[in-house]
Design a protein around this motif. Structure first.
Motif, short mmCIF file in Angstrom:
data_model
loop_
_atom_site.label_atom_id
_atom_site.label_comp_id
_atom_site.label_asym_id
_atom_site.label_seq_id
_atom_site.Cartn_x
_atom_site.Cartn_y
_atom_site.Cartn_z
N LEU A 39 32.42 36.43 42.71
CA LEU A 39 31.95 36.15 44.08
C LEU A 39 32.46 35.25 45.16
CD1 LEU A 39 31.10 33.44 40.73
CD2 LEU A 39 30.04 35.61 41.60
N SER A 40 33.35 35.55 45.13
CA SER A 40 33.76 35.71 46.85
C SER A 40 33.07 36.91 47.76
CB SER A 40 35.64 35.50 47.41
OG SER A 40 36.25 34.73 46.57
N CYS A 41 33.84 38.02 47.42
CA CYS A 41 32.68 39.08 48.03
C CYS A 41 32.23 40.23 48.01
CB CYS A 41 33.78 39.56 48.87
SG CYS A 41 35.02 40.56 47.34
N GLY A 42 31.94 39.58 46.06
CA GLY A 42 30.76 40.71 45.80
C GLY A 42 31.18 41.83 45.32
N HIS A 43 32.54 42.10 45.17
CA HIS A 43 33.42 43.82 44.82
C HIS A 43 32.59 43.18 42.91
CE1 HIS A 43 35.91 47.24 44.63
NE2 HIS A 43 36.65 46.27 43.83
N VAL A 44 31.56 44.35 42.66
CA VAL A 44 31.51 45.22 41.46
C VAL A 44 33.10 45.70 41.16
CG1 VAL A 44 29.95 45.68 39.73
CG2 VAL A 44 29.26 44.57 41.57
N ALA A 45 33.05 45.64 39.92
CA ALA A 45 35.07 46.34 39.37
C ALA A 45 34.54 46.28 37.42
CB ALA A 45 36.00 45.71 39.41
N CYS A 46 35.17 47.04 37.44
CA CYS A 46 35.06 46.41 34.99
C CYS A 46 36.50 45.76 35.15
CB CYS A 46 35.88 48.32 35.33
SG CYS A 46 37.55 48.79 35.49
N CYS A 47 36.20 45.42 34.09
CA CYS A 47 36.77 44.60 32.72
C CYS A 47 38.61 44.97 32.66
CB CYS A 47 36.02 43.92 32.11
SG CYS A 47 36.27 45.16 30.69
N ASP A 48 39.34 44.04 32.41
CA ASP A 48 40.48 44.32 31.55
C ASP A 48 40.57 44.79 30.39
OD1 ASP A 48 41.69 42.97 33.70
OD2 ASP A 48 42.48 41.27 32.51
N SER A 49 39.16 45.59 29.20
CA SER A 49 39.09 46.22 28.10
C SER A 49 38.62 47.57 28.58
CB SER A 49 37.83 46.12 27.58
OG SER A 49 38.16 44.84 27.13
N SER A 50 38.51 47.93 29.95
CA SER A 50 37.94 49.13 30.51
C SER A 50 39.63 49.91 31.76
CB SER A 50 37.09 49.26 31.73
OG SER A 50 35.97 48.51 31.37
N GLY A 52 40.75 51.11 33.98
CA GLY A 52 40.60 50.79 35.41
C GLY A 52 41.46 49.53 35.43
N LYS A 53 41.12 48.10 34.77
CA LYS A 53 41.29 47.01 35.31
C LYS A 53 41.06 46.19 36.59
CE LYS A 53 44.39 46.97 31.25
NZ LYS A 53 45.33 46.63 30.39
N HIS A 54 39.81 47.51 37.30
CA HIS A 54 39.59 47.24 38.49
C HIS A 54 39.80 45.59 39.01
CE1 HIS A 54 39.55 51.28 38.39
NE2 HIS A 54 40.20 51.29 38.83
N ALA A 55 38.33 44.49 37.77
CA ALA A 55 38.36 43.51 38.94
C ALA A 55 39.67 42.83 38.69
CB ALA A 55 37.73 43.01 37.28
N THR A 56 40.71 42.55 37.99
CA THR A 56 42.01 42.54 37.68
C THR A 56 42.48 42.95 39.10
OG1 THR A 56 41.99 41.60 35.85
CG2 THR A 56 44.37 41.59 36.63
N LYS A 57 42.70 43.81 39.08
CA LYS A 57 43.37 44.72 40.52
C LYS A 57 42.90 44.33 41.80
CE LYS A 57 45.09 48.64 38.02
NZ LYS A 57 44.90 50.00 38.07
N HIS A 58 41.49 43.91 41.60
CA HIS A 58 40.52 43.00 43.05
C HIS A 58 41.79 41.99 43.23
CE1 HIS A 58 37.45 42.14 46.18
NE2 HIS A 58 37.49 41.55 45.09
N HIS A 64 40.92 36.44 45.46
CA HIS A 64 39.96 35.91 45.11
C HIS A 64 39.85 35.20 44.33
CE1 HIS A 64 37.84 39.04 48.53
NE2 HIS A 64 38.06 37.85 49.16
N PRO A 65 39.36 34.56 44.09
CA PRO A 65 40.27 33.36 42.25
C PRO A 65 38.75 33.22 41.78
CG PRO A 65 39.16 32.11 43.79
CD PRO A 65 39.14 33.42 44.98
#
Length: 86
Positions: A39-50, A52-58, A64-65
């Motif tokens: 919600l800071s920059c609009g980056h779309v990433a996968c969740c921790d059940s995926s 890559g866990k890219h949302a947490t890596k972002h 961005h909290p």
């Protein structure tokens, strides 16, 4: 619960992609469970059940909290700093 980070977010942010996890797609992968949007920059990433866990890596890289579910019909938000649904 309300956290101080929600008040500091931009009024609106457009998703970086509507096709899926930007990081997975860049790697040629399409194997994610659920999508999240920063919600800071609009980056779309996968969740921790995926894998890559890219949302947490972002979050780790950007600090961005708050992110929200980017799944149809879901509108919940998660604050990484407060470890809470907000």
């Amino acid at each position: 619960m309300t956290c101080s980070h929600v008040g500091a977010l931009p009024q609106s942010v457009a998703p970086e992609s509507t096709e899926g996890c930007v990081d997975c797609l860049a790697l040629g992968e399409h194997n994610w469970a659920h999508l999240r949007m920063c919600l800071s920059c609009g980056h779309v990433a996968c969740c921790d059940s995926s894998p890559g866990k890219h949302a947490t890596k972002h979050y780790t890289a950007s600090q961005h909290p708050v992110m929200r579910s980017f799944e149809p019909g879901e509108d919940w938000r998660w604050c990484y700093v407060d470890s809470a649904v907000v």
